[in-house]
Motif scaffolding. Sequence first.
Motif, PDB file in Angstrom:
ATOM      1  N   PHE A   1       0.836  -1.199   0.000  1.00  0.00           N
ATOM      2  CA  PHE A   1       0.000   0.000   0.000  1.00  0.00           C
ATOM      3  C   PHE A   1       0.870   1.248   0.000  1.00  0.00           C
TER       4      PHE A   1
ATOM      5  N   TYR B   1       0.157   5.257   1.206  1.00  0.00           N
ATOM      6  CA  TYR B   1      -0.742   6.225   1.812  1.00  0.00           C
ATOM      7  C   TYR B   1      -0.086   7.607   1.745  1.00  0.00           C
TER       8      TYR B   1
ATOM      9  N   LEU C   1      -4.229   9.476   7.375  1.00  0.00           N
ATOM     10  CA  LEU C   1      -3.660   8.895   6.169  1.00  0.00           C
ATOM     11  C   LEU C   1      -4.759   8.589   5.155  1.00  0.00           C
TER      12      LEU C   1
ATOM     13  N   LEU D   1      -5.534   6.551   1.531  1.00  0.00           N
ATOM     14  CA  LEU D   1      -5.034   5.505   0.656  1.00  0.00           C
ATOM     15  C   LEU D   1      -4.865   6.030  -0.765  1.00  0.00           C
TER      16      LEU D   1
ATOM     17  N   LYS E   1      -3.194   0.340  -3.847  1.00  0.00           N
ATOM     18  CA  LYS E   1      -2.810  -0.901  -3.188  1.00  0.00           C
ATOM     19  C   LYS E   1      -2.568  -1.989  -4.214  1.00  0.00           C
TER      20      LYS E   1
ATOM     21  N   PHE F   1       3.693   7.324   2.792  1.00  0.00           N
ATOM     22  CA  PHE F   1       4.057   6.125   3.528  1.00  0.00           C
ATOM     23  C   PHE F   1       3.776   4.884   2.697  1.00  0.00           C
TER      24      PHE F   1
ATOM     25  N   GLY G   1      -5.025 -10.055   2.527  1.00  0.00           N
ATOM     26  CA  GLY G   1      -5.480  -9.551   1.239  1.00  0.00           C
ATOM     27  C   GLY G   1      -5.736  -8.073   1.134  1.00  0.00           C
ATOM     28  N   GLY G   2      -6.641  -7.541   1.928  1.00  0.00           N
ATOM     29  CA  GLY G   2      -6.976  -6.132   1.756  1.00  0.00           C
ATOM     30  C   GLY G   2      -6.313  -5.266   2.784  1.00  0.00           C
ATOM     31  N   GLY G   3      -5.452  -5.862   3.569  1.00  0.00           N
ATOM     32  CA  GLY G   3      -4.908  -5.099   4.685  1.00  0.00           C
ATOM     33  C   GLY G   3      -5.761  -5.281   5.914  1.00  0.00           C
ATOM     34  N   ALA G   4      -6.446  -6.424   5.982  1.00  0.00           N
ATOM     35  CA  ALA G   4      -7.308  -6.656   7.133  1.00  0.00           C
ATOM     36  C   ALA G   4      -6.500  -6.848   8.393  1.00  0.00           C
ATOM     37  N   ASP G   5      -5.273  -7.300   8.276  1.00  0.00           N
ATOM     38  CA  ASP G   5      -4.377  -7.322   9.417  1.00  0.00           C
ATOM     39  C   ASP G   5      -3.737  -5.947   9.551  1.00  0.00           C
ATOM     40  N   GLY G   6      -3.137  -5.731  10.701  1.00  0.00           N
ATOM     41  CA  GLY G   6      -2.456  -4.465  10.889  1.00  0.00           C
ATOM     42  C   GLY G   6      -1.359  -4.264   9.860  1.00  0.00           C
ATOM     43  N   LEU G   7      -1.145  -3.025   9.491  1.00  0.00           N
ATOM     44  CA  LEU G   7      -0.140  -2.680   8.498  1.00  0.00           C
ATOM     45  C   LEU G   7       1.192  -2.389   9.176  1.00  0.00           C
TER      46      LEU G   7
ATOM     47  N   PHE H   1       4.340  -0.072   8.487  1.00  0.00           N
ATOM     48  CA  PHE H   1       4.661   1.117   7.700  1.00  0.00           C
ATOM     49  C   PHE H   1       6.160   1.373   7.642  1.00  0.00           C
ATOM     50  N   GLY H   2       6.578   2.020   6.552  1.00  0.00           N
ATOM     51  CA  GLY H   2       7.900   2.598   6.499  1.00  0.00           C
ATOM     52  C   GLY H   2       7.919   3.909   7.271  1.00  0.00           C
TER      53      GLY H   2
END
Lengths: 115, 112
Positions: free
Chosen positions: A34, A36, A44, A46, A49, A90, A97-103, A105-106
Amino acid sequence: AQSVTQLGSHVSVSEGALVLLRCNYSSSVPPYLFWYVQYPNQGLQLLLKYTTGATLVKGINGFEAEFKKSETSFHLTKPSAHMSDAAEYFCAVSDSGGGADGLTFGKGTHLIIQP
Amino acid sequence: EAGVAQSPRYKIIEKRQSVAFWCNPISGHATLYWYQQILGQGPKLLIQFQNNGVVDDSQLPKDRFSAERLKGVDSTLKIQPAKLEDSAVYLCASSLAGQAQYFGPGTRLLVL
């Protein structure tokens, strides 16, 4: 564990010039990637993705990014910079798949547009 | 469609005090996240809820941070007692199952 590296904490380009923001990732599973954008004092938003399928992803505001598995990269580009593109960008990775888990980030890249 | 709402937008407290942040996700979004964004860094996930259950709180400093989402809608994040290093922006995000996350404007916390 996943990680994201954004090369260059600050990038400066002239208005009308090409924008290139670099992102490399590490992931033990096929990644979902992703980009952002964050404007001052805002949350943030989007931009685009990548989940599966076409490796060139088009997003909002004329931005696009290409997933290159061999280079573990997901660089963000825009052909012609506009003053309104000045913001913090970011890159993030998720193993769902869709970012359902925590992301993950850089650290972000601050994009400066010179008039 | 209304976005993710957060309040307050700004908070200044002294160390060892307590503070609470509130988040109202987008209607119908079952998944809710709290992130901590320290100045100059990317957001870091603190906790993730699915409805009113915790999915991931592995990075939540549980000795001082707590969060709840009692009715599966609104959520509160609390810090007690606060430390100087807790100064950050606290971002709430929500998503539909398997979809991208939408972020609120954040709460900017300064601990003196």
